[in-house]
Motif scaffolding. Structure first.
Motif: not given
Length: 412
Positions: A50-59
């Motif tokens: 599982r990875f978290d990120m600043d914002k949702k990205v698609e690529d």
């Protein structure tokens, strides 16, 4: 006024450029964080990163490298988290898995995790034993190799305990060893007795079937020979049987059935004859035909390249001291016999009779016939033998007799 308009246009242009740079900067500074804390997993169980990120990205992609294969995964999104589920193809095989998180063709994060054997599944065991036939004595051994695995065919964890049992005659031996480099191995040395060795192994609650190794007697040691016969006469008909003592190895085991023994027979004229036999219950037998003349045989037995016997002498006595010779039909027919043996019985059919024909002490011709009902007949044809005198030397069963010079009337 015109100057103000131009100035406003320049300001607006610079504002657009600055805004674009800010957007690009924001896009490039998207941060990713690994949420999953596990660094190892058990084979066969569900696995995910599982990875978290600043914002949702698609690529977004995850590149996996396993000793078994390589693949690229695409995420499922749960509450703004990217979830990569490890395929079953990977999750069932132990080893180190390296991963690389790729965003817009750029590596963002990397790491690795380990897949361990599943000790909670039933244990499987692969057994290898060889050679499957060995000789007696501590110079020979068979090797057992044990490979315990989990239910997914992964080698068990290092230092897993394996119990090895082997049985020979009334003895059962049990030892416990720990796996090293995924295997356990054991050299099992041969005892000094021949027989069947049974081997099995156990890991956890799994026990293998028994495996057999046949232990054969070692190489033969020196032995003795003897003989038996119906009579001692050189009749060219009877059989003398040669036989060995019980042939054993150095541990007193009877050699294997079928061990090849050769009997070397040396005649009084230094000719070498041979007879052969194979052992049954350690004893080999060979046969030789009685000579048709007085003879002494010197005999020795051999197991080629391994052992030899003592030497024995066998004497053969003559069965006749003389024989009858008759010349009939104007001395053109020679009748040898009837030849009688040691009990005054007729000799067996097939006894060889040789006639040497001389003229003035010069050998002209040699004739040979076999006896039938104790008699051998020779014809001295006038068409082939045209001299006026001949002398005949006749040999059979080792006895030679010579006639006087025989006169013939020549055809005119």
């Amino acid at each position: 006024m015109k100057k103000r308009i131009i100035l406003l246009c320049f300001c607006f242009f610079f504002v657009l450029i600055a805004f674009k740079q800010v957007v690009i900067s924001e896009e490039k500074t998207v941060e990713f964080y690994l949420v999953t804390k596990d660094s190892s997993y058990v084979a066969g169980e569900p696995m995910e990163l599982r990875f978290d990120m600043d914002k949702k990205v698609e690529d977004l992609e995850l590149f996996l490298i396993h000793s078994y294969s390589k693949t690229v995964l695409h995420p499922e999104f749960e509450n703004d988290k990217a979830v990569f589920k490890i395929p079953e193809l990977f999750s069932k095989k132990t080893g180190i898995v390296s991963w690389y998180l790729i965003y817009e063709s750029t590596q963002k994060l990397k790491g690795e995790f380990r897949i361990l054997p599943n000790d909670r599944t039933p244990t499987r065991i692969e057994n290898y034993l060889g050679p499957r036939t060995i000789l007696t004595g501590n110079d020979h051994f068979t090797m057992l190799v044990v490979v315990p695995t989990d239910n997914y065919d992964n080698p068990k964890s290092e230092n897993s305990k394996v119990e090895i049992k082997y049985q020979f005659l009334n003895s059962i031996t049990t030892i416990t060893k720990q796996t090293k480099d995924f295997i356990v191995w054991k050299n099992i040395y041969a005892p000094t007795k021949s027989g069947k060795l049974l081997v099995s192994s156990r890991c956890d609650s799994t026990t293998t079937k028994e495996i057999e190794t046949e232990i054969y007697p070692s190489i033969a040691t020196d032995f003795k020979i003897d003989y038996s016969r119906n009579h001692e006469f050189a009749d060219g008909n009877q059989i003398t049987t040669l036989f060995t003592s019980v042939i054993t190895d150095k541990y007193n085991n009877i050699v294997s059935d079928g061990t090849f023994v050769s009997f070397h027979i040396t005649t009084s004229e230094d000719m070498v004859l041979k007879s052969y036999g194979t052992t049954i219950n350690g004893i080999a037998k060979g046969q030789i035909l009685h000579p048709d003349h007085v003879e002494t045989y010197k005999i020795k037995g051999y197991v080629t390249g391994m052992a030899e016997s003592n030497s024995i002498l066998i004497d053969y006595k003559p069965i006749i001291k003389s024989f009858d010779i008759k010349l009939i039909n104007d001395n053109r027919t020679i009748v040898v016999g009837p030849i009688k043996s040691f009990m005054q019985q007729l000799v067996s059919d097939g006894i060889k009779v040789v006639v040497n024909i001389y003229h003035k002490d010069k050998l002209i011709k040699t004739l040979q016939e076999d006896t039938s009902k104790g008699i051998a007949t020779f014809t001295i044809s006038s068409e082939f033998y045209k001299e006026n005198s001949y002398q005949f030397e006749i040999t059979t069963l080792g006895i030679t007799q010579k006639t006087e010079i025989i006169k013939y009337e020549l055809n005119k």
